[in-house]
Design a protein around this motif. Structure first.
Motif, short mmCIF file in Angstrom:
data_model
loop_
_atom_site.label_atom_id
_atom_site.label_comp_id
_atom_site.label_asym_id
_atom_site.label_seq_id
_atom_site.Cartn_x
_atom_site.Cartn_y
_atom_site.Cartn_z
N ALA A 59 0.84 -1.19 0.00
CA ALA A 59 0.00 0.00 0.00
C ALA A 59 0.88 1.24 0.00
O ALA A 59 1.85 1.32 0.76
CB ALA A 59 -0.92 0.01 1.22
N ALA A 60 0.56 2.20 -0.85
CA ALA A 60 1.32 3.45 -0.91
C ALA A 60 1.18 4.21 0.40
O ALA A 60 0.09 4.28 0.98
CB ALA A 60 0.82 4.32 -2.07
N ALA A 61 2.28 4.80 0.85
CA ALA A 61 2.27 5.50 2.14
C ALA A 61 1.20 6.59 2.17
O ALA A 61 0.52 6.77 3.18
CB ALA A 61 3.65 6.11 2.39
N LYS A 62 1.02 7.32 1.07
CA LYS A 62 0.06 8.41 1.10
C LYS A 62 -1.38 7.91 1.21
O LYS A 62 -2.26 8.64 1.63
CB LYS A 62 0.22 9.31 -0.13
CG LYS A 62 -0.32 8.79 -1.43
CD LYS A 62 -0.21 9.89 -2.49
CE LYS A 62 -0.87 9.48 -3.80
NZ LYS A 62 -0.81 10.57 -4.80
N HIS A 63 -1.61 6.65 0.84
CA HIS A 63 -2.94 6.08 0.97
C HIS A 63 -3.21 5.54 2.37
O HIS A 63 -4.34 5.14 2.67
CB HIS A 63 -3.14 4.97 -0.06
CG HIS A 63 -3.09 5.44 -1.46
ND1 HIS A 63 -2.87 4.60 -2.53
CD2 HIS A 63 -3.22 6.69 -1.99
CE1 HIS A 63 -2.87 5.30 -3.65
NE2 HIS A 63 -3.07 6.58 -3.34
N LEU A 64 -2.18 5.55 3.21
CA LEU A 64 -2.34 5.12 4.61
C LEU A 64 -2.39 6.30 5.57
O LEU A 64 -2.52 6.11 6.78
CB LEU A 64 -1.18 4.19 5.00
CG LEU A 64 -1.07 2.87 4.22
CD1 LEU A 64 0.20 2.13 4.62
CD2 LEU A 64 -2.29 1.99 4.45
N VAL A 65 -2.27 7.51 5.02
CA VAL A 65 -2.27 8.71 5.86
C VAL A 65 -3.57 8.79 6.67
O VAL A 65 -4.66 8.65 6.12
CB VAL A 65 -2.09 9.98 5.00
CG1 VAL A 65 -2.44 11.23 5.78
CG2 VAL A 65 -0.65 10.05 4.49
N ASN A 66 -3.42 9.00 7.98
CA ASN A 66 -4.59 9.13 8.85
C ASN A 66 -4.59 10.43 9.65
O ASN A 66 -5.48 10.68 10.45
CB ASN A 66 -4.70 7.93 9.80
CG ASN A 66 -3.43 7.73 10.62
OD1 ASN A 66 -2.79 8.68 11.05
ND2 ASN A 66 -3.06 6.47 10.83
N GLY A 67 -3.56 11.26 9.45
CA GLY A 67 -3.48 12.53 10.15
C GLY A 67 -2.97 12.43 11.57
O GLY A 67 -2.78 13.45 12.24
N ASP A 68 -2.69 11.21 12.05
CA ASP A 68 -2.24 11.03 13.43
C ASP A 68 -0.91 10.29 13.46
O ASP A 68 0.12 10.89 13.70
CB ASP A 68 -3.30 10.27 14.22
CG ASP A 68 -2.93 10.06 15.67
OD1 ASP A 68 -2.05 10.80 16.16
OD2 ASP A 68 -3.50 9.17 16.31
N THR A 69 -0.93 9.00 13.18
CA THR A 69 0.30 8.21 13.25
C THR A 69 1.02 8.13 11.91
O THR A 69 2.20 7.78 11.86
CB THR A 69 0.00 6.78 13.74
OG1 THR A 69 -0.89 6.15 12.80
CG2 THR A 69 -0.65 6.81 15.11
N ILE A 70 0.33 8.45 10.83
CA ILE A 70 0.92 8.50 9.49
C ILE A 70 0.41 9.78 8.84
O ILE A 70 -0.79 9.94 8.66
CB ILE A 70 0.53 7.27 8.64
CG1 ILE A 70 0.93 5.97 9.35
CG2 ILE A 70 1.20 7.34 7.27
CD1 ILE A 70 0.45 4.71 8.65
N TYR A 71 1.34 10.70 8.53
CA TYR A 71 0.88 12.00 8.05
C TYR A 71 1.93 12.65 7.16
O TYR A 71 3.10 12.27 7.16
CB TYR A 71 0.54 12.92 9.22
CG TYR A 71 1.66 13.16 10.22
CD1 TYR A 71 2.53 14.25 10.09
CD2 TYR A 71 1.85 12.31 11.31
CE1 TYR A 71 3.55 14.48 11.00
CE2 TYR A 71 2.87 12.53 12.23
CZ TYR A 71 3.71 13.63 12.07
OH TYR A 71 4.72 13.83 12.98
N VAL A 72 1.48 13.63 6.38
CA VAL A 72 2.37 14.41 5.53
C VAL A 72 3.24 15.29 6.42
O VAL A 72 2.73 16.02 7.27
CB VAL A 72 1.57 15.28 4.54
CG1 VAL A 72 2.52 16.12 3.68
CG2 VAL A 72 0.67 14.41 3.66
N ASP A 73 4.56 15.19 6.25
CA ASP A 73 5.49 15.88 7.13
C ASP A 73 5.93 17.20 6.51
O ASP A 73 6.37 17.23 5.36
CB ASP A 73 6.71 15.00 7.39
CG ASP A 73 7.50 15.49 8.59
OD1 ASP A 73 7.20 15.05 9.70
OD2 ASP A 73 8.41 16.32 8.40
N PRO A 74 5.81 18.32 7.25
CA PRO A 74 6.22 19.62 6.71
C PRO A 74 7.73 19.79 6.76
O PRO A 74 8.30 20.09 7.80
CB PRO A 74 5.51 20.62 7.62
CG PRO A 74 5.36 19.91 8.93
CD PRO A 74 5.21 18.44 8.60
#
Length: 314
Positions: free
Chosen positions: A205-220
């Motif tokens: 699974a692509a990392a961006k498709h696992l983003v949940n805003g808590d434990t997996i998120y887009v990093d600034p």
């Protein structure tokens, strides 16, 4: 008087970009008879781009490639817009399909990759170095490439921001510490849910498709260095307990590379110039976005959204 027939065209994300735009051309015609000078010329604005048509029915479509709606597309995803055009012989349509494309999967500087000689920083690995793979044991790297990307104030490059996979977010102790990967870097997910939903004991699974805003998120981040490891076939690697993929050049994987890097890979796999997918299959089945979203909900508790941060707030 002729009868106007519809016209179609298509563009593909990140492909054939001219001045930042995706471009398609065509000529809408009558089913029979001449349509010269019969069409109403003008510029038509759509949801994603514009269509310019002249009196002979020759049209040009342009769309800003950096639009979030376009950059959010993956392979197999499409956007469609329809333009209504008129002529002395009646009305018709020009339908444009915008095709999505995956960005290449990459590790980031500082990630430790398992090798026969212990974990090594990915940025130190070179062609010929040995790496431990899940399926085939010790394998030599065929090609390694890297690219630094400045992300300061780059709203148009939001798609390139790394995904932070926090410690223990995939499974207890997996990964062992926070890791950053590229948005399309695919992570191996196993367990009863994968078997239940997809009939496979392990899936990617692509990392961006696992983003949940808590434990997996887009990093600034202000800057990121993405690093690719290519083998003679697609491999599954381990980095600090996280099991994920090597670079996969099959299909569209090379499209986002610059010319020099693309030519390096094509010199190793010349068949990729003319035969899409000739590199071989991915090491595991790859989930689509909606499938990964379903599985991702099984990985962590209900997410608590992080506040929106500016790139310099990291």
């Amino acid at each position: 008087m002729g009868f106007p027939r519809p016209s179609t065209g298509s563009v593909t994300e990140d492909t054939g970009v001219v001045g930042g735009n995706l471009v398609a051309n065509g000529d809408i015609n009558y089913l029979a008879g001449s349509d010269a000078g019969a069409w109403t010329p003008g510029t038509l604005t759509g949801s994603y781009g514009t269509l310019v048509i002249n009196s002979d029915g020759v049209w040009t479509y342009t769309a800003d490639n950096s639009q979030p709606a376009i950059q959010a597309l993956d392979s197999g995803d499409t956007l469609t817009e329809v333009f209504n055009v008129t002529s002395t012989g009646g009305n018709s349509t020009v339908t444009i399909t915008i095709n999505g494309l995956d960005e290449p999967p990459c590790f980031t500087r500082g990630t430790l990759i398992d090798t026969p000689h212990g974990p090594r920083p990915v940025e130190e690995l070179r062609a010929g170095d040995e790496v431990l793979t899940v399926d085939m044991g010790v394998q030599r790297i065929l090609w390694a490439g890297s690219k630094r990307i400045d992300l300061t104030g780059a709203a148009s490059d939001a798609r390139l921001r790394p995904i932070r996979v926090t410690a223990g977010s995939i499974a207890p102790g997996v990964p062992e510490r926070d890791l950053l990967v590229s948005p399309m870097h695919r992570i191996l997910i196993d367990g009863p849910e994968a078997q239940l939903y997809f009939g496979q004991s392990e899936v990617l699974a692509a990392a961006k498709h696992l983003v949940n805003g808590d434990t997996i998120y887009v990093d600034p981040q202000d800057e990121v260095e993405y690093i690719h490891l290519l083998f003679a076939r697609h491999q599954i690697l381990t980095s600090e307990g996280l099991v994920s993929e090597s670079f996969y050049p099959g299909g569209v994987g090379l499209s986002a590379f610059d010319i020099e890097a693309r030519e390096e890979v094509l010199s190793l796999f010349p068949e990729l110039r003319t035969l899409s997918g000739s590199y071989g299959k991915t090491a595991r089945d790859v989930l689509k976005r909606h499938e990964a979203d379903l599985l991702g909900r099984c990985l962590v508790p209900q997410p608590i959204l992080h506040p929106v941060l500016s790139p310099r707030a990291a």
